[in-house]
Design a protein around this motif. Structure first.
Motif, PDB file in Angstrom:
ATOM      1  N   GLN A  73       0.841  -1.190   0.000  1.00  0.00           N
ATOM      2  CA  GLN A  73       0.000   0.000   0.000  1.00  0.00           C
ATOM      3  C   GLN A  73       0.880   1.245   0.000  1.00  0.00           C
ATOM      4  N   GLY A  74       0.611   2.130  -0.934  1.00  0.00           N
ATOM      5  CA  GLY A  74       1.409   3.337  -1.077  1.00  0.00           C
ATOM      6  C   GLY A  74       2.549   3.182  -2.070  1.00  0.00           C
ATOM      7  N   ALA A  75       2.777   1.968  -2.569  1.00  0.00           N
ATOM      8  CA  ALA A  75       3.855   1.734  -3.529  1.00  0.00           C
ATOM      9  C   ALA A  75       3.470   2.263  -4.910  1.00  0.00           C
ATOM     10  N   THR A  76       4.471   2.514  -5.726  1.00  0.00           N
ATOM     11  CA  THR A  76       4.249   2.966  -7.097  1.00  0.00           C
ATOM     12  C   THR A  76       4.367   1.774  -8.032  1.00  0.00           C
ATOM     13  N   ALA A  77       3.481   1.734  -9.028  1.00  0.00           N
ATOM     14  CA  ALA A  77       3.484   0.632 -10.003  1.00  0.00           C
ATOM     15  C   ALA A  77       3.386   1.222 -11.405  1.00  0.00           C
ATOM     16  N   ILE A  78       3.704   0.398 -12.404  1.00  0.00           N
ATOM     17  CA  ILE A  78       3.609   0.791 -13.811  1.00  0.00           C
ATOM     18  C   ILE A  78       2.488  -0.014 -14.454  1.00  0.00           C
ATOM     19  N   VAL A  79       1.610   0.688 -15.166  1.00  0.00           N
ATOM     20  CA  VAL A  79       0.490   0.026 -15.832  1.00  0.00           C
ATOM     21  C   VAL A  79       1.032  -0.785 -17.011  1.00  0.00           C
ATOM     22  N   GLN A  80       0.624  -2.061 -17.084  1.00  0.00           N
ATOM     23  CA  GLN A  80       1.023  -2.956 -18.172  1.00  0.00           C
ATOM     24  C   GLN A  80      -0.111  -3.109 -19.188  1.00  0.00           C
ATOM     25  N   GLU A  81      -1.330  -3.258 -18.701  1.00  0.00           N
ATOM     26  CA  GLU A  81      -2.534  -3.320 -19.532  1.00  0.00           C
ATOM     27  C   GLU A  81      -3.507  -2.297 -18.977  1.00  0.00           C
ATOM     28  N   ARG A  82      -4.281  -1.697 -19.843  1.00  0.00           N
ATOM     29  CA  ARG A  82      -5.211  -0.625 -19.474  1.00  0.00           C
ATOM     30  C   ARG A  82      -5.971  -0.961 -18.172  1.00  0.00           C
ATOM     31  N   VAL A  83      -5.992   0.023 -17.245  1.00  0.00           N
ATOM     32  CA  VAL A  83      -6.670  -0.129 -15.964  1.00  0.00           C
ATOM     33  C   VAL A  83      -7.771   0.920 -15.894  1.00  0.00           C
ATOM     34  N   ASP A  84      -8.982   0.457 -15.583  1.00  0.00           N
ATOM     35  CA  ASP A  84     -10.084   1.395 -15.360  1.00  0.00           C
ATOM     36  C   ASP A  84     -10.959   0.869 -14.242  1.00  0.00           C
ATOM     37  N   GLY A  85     -12.071   1.532 -13.989  1.00  0.00           N
ATOM     38  CA  GLY A  85     -12.936   1.139 -12.882  1.00  0.00           C
ATOM     39  C   GLY A  85     -13.778  -0.085 -13.176  1.00  0.00           C
ATOM     40  N   GLY A  86     -13.955  -0.436 -14.447  1.00  0.00           N
ATOM     41  CA  GLY A  86     -14.807  -1.569 -14.797  1.00  0.00           C
ATOM     42  C   GLY A  86     -14.038  -2.870 -14.870  1.00  0.00           C
ATOM     43  N   ALA A  87     -13.302  -3.051 -15.953  1.00  0.00           N
ATOM     44  CA  ALA A  87     -12.547  -4.294 -16.158  1.00  0.00           C
ATOM     45  C   ALA A  87     -11.189  -4.196 -15.468  1.00  0.00           C
ATOM     46  N   GLU A  88     -10.695  -5.341 -15.054  1.00  0.00           N
ATOM     47  CA  GLU A  88      -9.380  -5.352 -14.415  1.00  0.00           C
ATOM     48  C   GLU A  88      -8.298  -5.279 -15.473  1.00  0.00           C
ATOM     49  N   GLY A  89      -7.275  -4.489 -15.166  1.00  0.00           N
ATOM     50  CA  GLY A  89      -6.093  -4.422 -16.009  1.00  0.00           C
ATOM     51  C   GLY A  89      -4.929  -5.059 -15.279  1.00  0.00           C
ATOM     52  N   ARG A  90      -3.722  -4.771 -15.739  1.00  0.00           N
ATOM     53  CA  ARG A  90      -2.523  -5.342 -15.127  1.00  0.00           C
ATOM     54  C   ARG A  90      -1.522  -4.229 -14.829  1.00  0.00           C
ATOM     55  N   ILE A  91      -0.840  -4.374 -13.681  1.00  0.00           N
ATOM     56  CA  ILE A  91       0.231  -3.460 -13.314  1.00  0.00           C
ATOM     57  C   ILE A  91       1.452  -4.265 -12.909  1.00  0.00           C
ATOM     58  N   LYS A  92       2.613  -3.623 -12.988  1.00  0.00           N
ATOM     59  CA  LYS A  92       3.844  -4.251 -12.506  1.00  0.00           C
ATOM     60  C   LYS A  92       4.181  -3.572 -11.178  1.00  0.00           C
ATOM     61  N   LEU A  93       4.101  -4.371 -10.115  1.00  0.00           N
ATOM     62  CA  LEU A  93       4.281  -3.876  -8.755  1.00  0.00           C
ATOM     63  C   LEU A  93       5.395  -4.663  -8.091  1.00  0.00           C
ATOM     64  N   ASN A  94       6.469  -3.984  -7.744  1.00  0.00           N
ATOM     65  CA  ASN A  94       7.634  -4.630  -7.121  1.00  0.00           C
ATOM     66  C   ASN A  94       8.130  -5.821  -7.933  1.00  0.00           C
ATOM     67  N   GLY A  95       8.149  -5.669  -9.242  1.00  0.00           N
ATOM     68  CA  GLY A  95       8.666  -6.713 -10.117  1.00  0.00           C
ATOM     69  C   GLY A  95       7.681  -7.820 -10.439  1.00  0.00           C
ATOM     70  N   GLU A  96       6.465  -7.771  -9.911  1.00  0.00           N
ATOM     71  CA  GLU A  96       5.459  -8.801 -10.160  1.00  0.00           C
ATOM     72  C   GLU A  96       4.260  -8.185 -10.865  1.00  0.00           C
ATOM     73  N   ILE A  97       3.590  -9.000 -11.679  1.00  0.00           N
ATOM     74  CA  ILE A  97       2.389  -8.547 -12.374  1.00  0.00           C
ATOM     75  C   ILE A  97       1.182  -8.800 -11.469  1.00  0.00           C
ATOM     76  N   TRP A  98       0.395  -7.761 -11.269  1.00  0.00           N
ATOM     77  CA  TRP A  98      -0.803  -7.827 -10.437  1.00  0.00           C
ATOM     78  C   TRP A  98      -2.008  -7.401 -11.263  1.00  0.00           C
ATOM     79  N   SER A  99      -3.173  -7.965 -10.939  1.00  0.00           N
ATOM     80  CA  SER A  99      -4.393  -7.424 -11.525  1.00  0.00           C
ATOM     81  C   SER A  99      -4.704  -6.133 -10.772  1.00  0.00           C
ATOM     82  N   ALA A 100      -5.287  -5.175 -11.488  1.00  0.00           N
ATOM     83  CA  ALA A 100      -5.538  -3.873 -10.868  1.00  0.00           C
ATOM     84  C   ALA A 100      -6.853  -3.295 -11.374  1.00  0.00           C
ATOM     85  N   ARG A 101      -7.423  -2.449 -10.528  1.00  0.00           N
ATOM     86  CA  ARG A 101      -8.652  -1.744 -10.872  1.00  0.00           C
ATOM     87  C   ARG A 101      -8.500  -0.314 -10.369  1.00  0.00           C
TER      88      ARG A 101
END
Length: 144
Positions: free
Chosen positions: A89-117
């Protein structure tokens, strides 16, 4: 022994009590040293020996009663170390796949790919943008 001599003695007592504080890290020595320093000030202002001693005792006891519990609470608390999901929580991530409020996208967080909304449904984050992780819900990061 004049008033000048007595304030010098009180300062020596303060320094003498400060030395064990540095060696043992016990805050009580510092509190007694403060009491001795205030007694030295009283002596410098012309207080007689009884008032100097009363000042030393009153300040030392007040420090023990008021400051000691706070000091020990801080010592027991220790450094705040966040682990697991709390650390993300509070970390910075880079968006890998489009992230919005509806569908889940992907982010790179601390070297790992996470689903994100997106935390705010109207916000859209495109690949390459930096986002901040606000919360982790299950395996999904809420970002802004």
């Amino acid at each position: 022994m004049g008033s000048v001599d007595s304030w010098v003695w009180w300062l020596l007592v303060a320094v003498g009590l400060g030395l064990p504080l540095a060696v043992t890290s016990l805050p009580e020595f510092g509190m007694f040293a403060v009491g001795a320093a205030v007694a030295a000030a009283a002596a410098g202002l012309g207080a007689d020996a009884v008032w100097q001693f009363v000042t030393f005792i009153a300040i030392s006891v007040a420090m023990l009663v008021l400051v000691r519990p706070i000091a020990y609470r801080q010592l027991r608390k220790g450094p705040q170390v966040r682990m697991g999901i709390e650390a993300l929580q509070g970390a910075t991530a880079i968006v890998q796949e489009r992230v919005d409020g509806g569908a889940e996208g992907r982010i790179k967080l601390n070297g790992e790919i996470w689903s994100a909304r997106a935390l705010h449904p109207e916000r859209v984050y495109e690949p390459g943008q930096q986002v901040d992780v606000v919360e982790i819900q299950g395996a999904t990061a809420l970002v802004v």
